[in-house]
Design a protein around this motif. Sequence first.
Motif, PDB file in Angstrom:
ATOM      1  N   SER A 196       0.822  -1.210   0.000  1.00 38.62           N
ATOM      2  CA  SER A 196       0.000   0.000   0.000  1.00 38.62           C
ATOM      3  C   SER A 196       0.851   1.252   0.000  1.00 38.62           C
ATOM      4  CB  SER A 196      -0.937  -0.014   1.211  1.00 38.62           C
ATOM      5  OG  SER A 196      -1.787  -1.137   1.184  1.00 38.62           O
ATOM      6  N   SER A 197       1.914   1.247   0.816  1.00 40.26           N
ATOM      7  CA  SER A 197       2.768   2.445   0.881  1.00 40.26           C
ATOM      8  C   SER A 197       3.494   2.686  -0.440  1.00 40.26           C
ATOM      9  CB  SER A 197       3.786   2.292   2.020  1.00 40.26           C
ATOM     10  OG  SER A 197       4.740   1.275   1.720  1.00 40.26           O
ATOM     11  N   ARG A 198       3.826   1.610  -1.173  1.00 38.66           N
ATOM     12  CA  ARG A 198       4.501   1.788  -2.453  1.00 38.66           C
ATOM     13  C   ARG A 198       3.554   2.357  -3.513  1.00 38.66           C
ATOM     14  NH1 ARG A 198       9.522  -0.643  -2.587  1.00 38.66           N
ATOM     15  NH2 ARG A 198       9.955  -2.074  -0.850  1.00 38.66           N
ATOM     16  N   LEU A 199       2.263   2.025  -3.385  1.00 38.97           N
ATOM     17  CA  LEU A 199       1.293   2.563  -4.341  1.00 38.97           C
ATOM     18  C   LEU A 199       1.153   4.070  -4.234  1.00 38.97           C
ATOM     19  CD1 LEU A 199      -1.557  -0.128  -4.171  1.00 38.97           C
ATOM     20  CD2 LEU A 199       0.021   0.292  -6.077  1.00 38.97           C
ATOM     21  N   VAL A 200       1.278   4.583  -3.012  1.00 34.70           N
ATOM     22  CA  VAL A 200       1.093   6.028  -2.813  1.00 34.70           C
ATOM     23  C   VAL A 200       2.417   6.784  -2.767  1.00 34.70           C
ATOM     24  CG1 VAL A 200      -1.081   5.662  -1.599  1.00 34.70           C
ATOM     25  CG2 VAL A 200       1.060   5.766  -0.300  1.00 34.70           C
ATOM     26  N   ASN A 201       3.548   6.052  -2.890  1.00 35.47           N
ATOM     27  CA  ASN A 201       4.859   6.708  -2.838  1.00 35.47           C
ATOM     28  C   ASN A 201       5.685   6.420  -4.094  1.00 35.47           C
ATOM     29  OD1 ASN A 201       5.273   8.007  -0.024  1.00 35.47           O
ATOM     30  ND2 ASN A 201       4.400   5.983   0.429  1.00 35.47           N
ATOM     31  N   SER A 202       5.003   6.230  -5.217  1.00 34.88           N
ATOM     32  CA  SER A 202       5.669   6.035  -6.501  1.00 34.88           C
ATOM     33  C   SER A 202       6.655   4.866  -6.476  1.00 34.88           C
ATOM     34  CB  SER A 202       6.398   7.322  -6.936  1.00 34.88           C
ATOM     35  OG  SER A 202       5.489   8.412  -7.002  1.00 34.88           O
ATOM     36  N   GLY A 203       6.261   3.779  -5.824  1.00 38.49           N
ATOM     37  CA  GLY A 203       7.093   2.583  -5.797  1.00 38.49           C
ATOM     38  C   GLY A 203       8.070   2.492  -4.654  1.00 38.49           C
ATOM     39  N   ASP A 204       8.189   3.536  -3.851  1.00 37.43           N
ATOM     40  CA  ASP A 204       9.100   3.515  -2.700  1.00 37.43           C
ATOM     41  C   ASP A 204       8.337   3.135  -1.439  1.00 37.43           C
ATOM     42  OD1 ASP A 204      11.255   4.324  -4.259  1.00 37.43           O
ATOM     43  OD2 ASP A 204      10.761   6.454  -3.978  1.00 37.43           O
ATOM     44  N   GLN A 205       9.009   2.348  -0.591  1.00 37.23           N
ATOM     45  CA  GLN A 205       8.376   1.962   0.682  1.00 37.23           C
ATOM     46  C   GLN A 205       8.281   3.158   1.609  1.00 37.23           C
ATOM     47  OE1 GLN A 205      10.495  -0.236   3.850  1.00 37.23           O
ATOM     48  NE2 GLN A 205       9.044  -1.900   3.488  1.00 37.23           N
ATOM     49  N   GLY A 206       7.162   3.268   2.306  1.00 38.52           N
ATOM     50  CA  GLY A 206       7.020   4.349   3.269  1.00 38.52           C
ATOM     51  C   GLY A 206       8.023   4.223   4.404  1.00 38.52           C
ATOM     52  N   ALA A 207       8.566   5.327   4.822  1.00 35.65           N
ATOM     53  CA  ALA A 207       9.604   5.290   5.853  1.00 35.65           C
ATOM     54  C   ALA A 207       9.093   4.755   7.184  1.00 35.65           C
ATOM     55  CB  ALA A 207      10.186   6.693   6.044  1.00 35.65           C
ATOM     56  N   TRP A 208       7.802   4.779   7.390  1.00 34.55           N
ATOM     57  CA  TRP A 208       7.231   4.377   8.675  1.00 34.55           C
ATOM     58  C   TRP A 208       6.964   2.873   8.774  1.00 34.55           C
ATOM     59  CZ3 TRP A 208       2.566   1.832   8.437  1.00 34.55           C
ATOM     60  CH2 TRP A 208       1.866   1.939   7.229  1.00 34.55           C
ATOM     61  N   VAL A 209       6.891   2.177   7.623  1.00 34.15           N
ATOM     62  CA  VAL A 209       6.391   0.804   7.610  1.00 34.15           C
ATOM     63  C   VAL A 209       7.272  -0.137   8.426  1.00 34.15           C
ATOM     64  CG1 VAL A 209       5.816  -1.185   6.178  1.00 34.15           C
ATOM     65  CG2 VAL A 209       5.250   1.124   5.393  1.00 34.15           C
ATOM     66  N   GLN A 210       8.537  -0.237   8.078  1.00 34.23           N
ATOM     67  CA  GLN A 210       9.405  -1.201   8.758  1.00 34.23           C
ATOM     68  C   GLN A 210       9.587  -0.897  10.235  1.00 34.23           C
ATOM     69  OE1 GLN A 210      13.076  -1.950   6.754  1.00 34.23           O
ATOM     70  NE2 GLN A 210      13.858  -3.321   8.332  1.00 34.23           N
ATOM     71  N   PRO A 211       9.874   0.361  10.661  1.00 36.17           N
ATOM     72  CA  PRO A 211      10.010   0.632  12.101  1.00 36.17           C
ATOM     73  C   PRO A 211       8.765   0.290  12.900  1.00 36.17           C
ATOM     74  CG  PRO A 211      10.897   2.450  10.815  1.00 36.17           C
ATOM     75  CD  PRO A 211      10.193   1.546   9.852  1.00 36.17           C
ATOM     76  N   VAL A 212       7.585   0.579  12.333  1.00 35.83           N
ATOM     77  CA  VAL A 212       6.349   0.306  13.067  1.00 35.83           C
ATOM     78  C   VAL A 212       6.182  -1.188  13.315  1.00 35.83           C
ATOM     79  CG1 VAL A 212       3.827   0.270  12.843  1.00 35.83           C
ATOM     80  CG2 VAL A 212       5.089   2.376  12.389  1.00 35.83           C
ATOM     81  N   PHE A 213       6.414  -2.003  12.293  1.00 36.42           N
ATOM     82  CA  PHE A 213       6.213  -3.443  12.459  1.00 36.42           C
ATOM     83  C   PHE A 213       7.315  -4.075  13.302  1.00 36.42           C
ATOM     84  CE2 PHE A 213       3.118  -2.845   9.144  1.00 36.42           C
ATOM     85  CZ  PHE A 213       2.151  -3.799   9.440  1.00 36.42           C
ATOM     86  N   VAL A 214       8.527  -3.520  13.256  1.00 43.52           N
ATOM     87  CA  VAL A 214       9.583  -4.009  14.152  1.00 43.52           C
ATOM     88  C   VAL A 214       9.198  -3.752  15.607  1.00 43.52           C
ATOM     89  CG1 VAL A 214      11.947  -3.618  14.914  1.00 43.52           C
ATOM     90  CG2 VAL A 214      11.450  -3.855  12.481  1.00 43.52           C
ATOM     91  N   TRP A 215       8.689  -2.566  15.886  1.00 40.81           N
ATOM     92  CA  TRP A 215       8.257  -2.243  17.254  1.00 40.81           C
ATOM     93  C   TRP A 215       7.072  -3.110  17.675  1.00 40.81           C
ATOM     94  CZ3 TRP A 215      10.377   0.292  21.151  1.00 40.81           C
ATOM     95  CH2 TRP A 215      11.439   1.166  20.888  1.00 40.81           C
ATOM     96  N   ILE A 216       6.138  -3.336  16.753  1.00 37.41           N
ATOM     97  CA  ILE A 216       4.980  -4.177  17.086  1.00 37.41           C
ATOM     98  C   ILE A 216       5.435  -5.595  17.415  1.00 37.41           C
ATOM     99  CG2 ILE A 216       2.913  -5.272  16.149  1.00 37.41           C
ATOM    100  CD1 ILE A 216       2.388  -2.726  14.568  1.00 37.41           C
TER     101      ILE A 216
END
Length: 440
Positions: free
Chosen positions: A382-402
Amino acid sequence: MALGVFSVTGDALNFGGRRMETIMRVAWLPVALLLIVNMATVFAYLSAIAGRLITFADIATFQRAQQLLIAHSDRGWTQAPQAMTLISVANLSAQAILIAAFMAPLIRYAGLGETPRRGVVRLAFGPDQMRFIISGAFSFMFLAFLILAPILLTSFFVMQYVVDALSQTLAHFPDPDSLHTVELTTSGESLAARGEAWIYTLALPATASAPFLLALWALAFLHFHPRNRPSAAGRANPALRAAATLAVLAAIVGAAYWLFGDAGGQPGTATGTGASAAQQKTGDANGVSPMAAAALLGVAALLLTGYFSLRLYAYPGVAVCRKSLALGGVLRVTRGWNIFRLFMILVLIAGFLLIVQFLINNYALTWIRQTLYALYAAADASSRLVNSGDQGAWVQPVFVWIWNGVKIAVNVFWTFFSYGVAAGLYGRLYRESQGALESA
């Protein structure tokens, strides 16, 4: 009054499960502080080893700090023993205070039905907590100084004397007609060649352990007196009881000597390659098997420690619920065959907790990780769809913390349950002690 093995076990597990809300309310703050104390202790040890302050700025993760401590702890105890000892004492004291803060009210809740005081942020410490610490310390000190210390000291000196005696170098003349042909050998090899190694591998340890084994036999003889076995019928038969306890004790000691004195083969044999015939008969390079020499003293220490540990196990629960450090009723819980019933209760509870802990960490958390990974993949797409193919900066840190938060939460929750089971067991044993006193 016989302990119901499954009844007591079920009662302890039931308290840990059904009273989880109260357990968490009372224990969350002390347990959180325990985690902080343990973390601070690891960095304090590392600071003592390094000779300067070590923080997270030097070591990125706590897991890495634990690994470094394991790798370098020997150096710390060699170079800074006073600092390491002080840290250990401070850590032990802090843990005792924090554990007593929630265990005392939970034990009274389990034993007397006394609901802990209201409030979410509580860190109580008073007479009940002091009784819990003192009763636990008394049990530990009793075992350490009156039971283990004499046996360990005896074992140390016996082993030292055995090794010294069998290490003595002797001159051997293989040709009786010539005094010019000389071979150097050890006392152990010489004894082995004559078939007399048993003097040091069996006779000497047996003599040293005899007083402790006789004391254990006397304890068993007195413990199974008919007055401690209400179901025993007929007149007392001291001769039969003495013979039965002696036979059982001899069987246990003999099995322990055969197993623990093995050191990899038959008792008193060497298993390494290149050993001489004499060494193969007696053990190591000095002609003695250390395991064989220490087996008898080891089993004496194990049996005596186990006996008194079980006899005093109910003491913290009785001391907290009765508001007294008197031993009245404590020993009645494990009279006669009840000592084996309590042992079975502890085995069942420990086995249940270990199995569930294994299932949680190897199966439940694996399933949760797979679920989180699927959510992570969806969030990443989903983040790549809205960021022109780039992963959102928040995705990985959030799931690591979760993921880390889930692991911590699951294990802390299980810690609450484990402490609740311990409190439930202490409370039930207090009620059993009261029932034994009333029926006396």
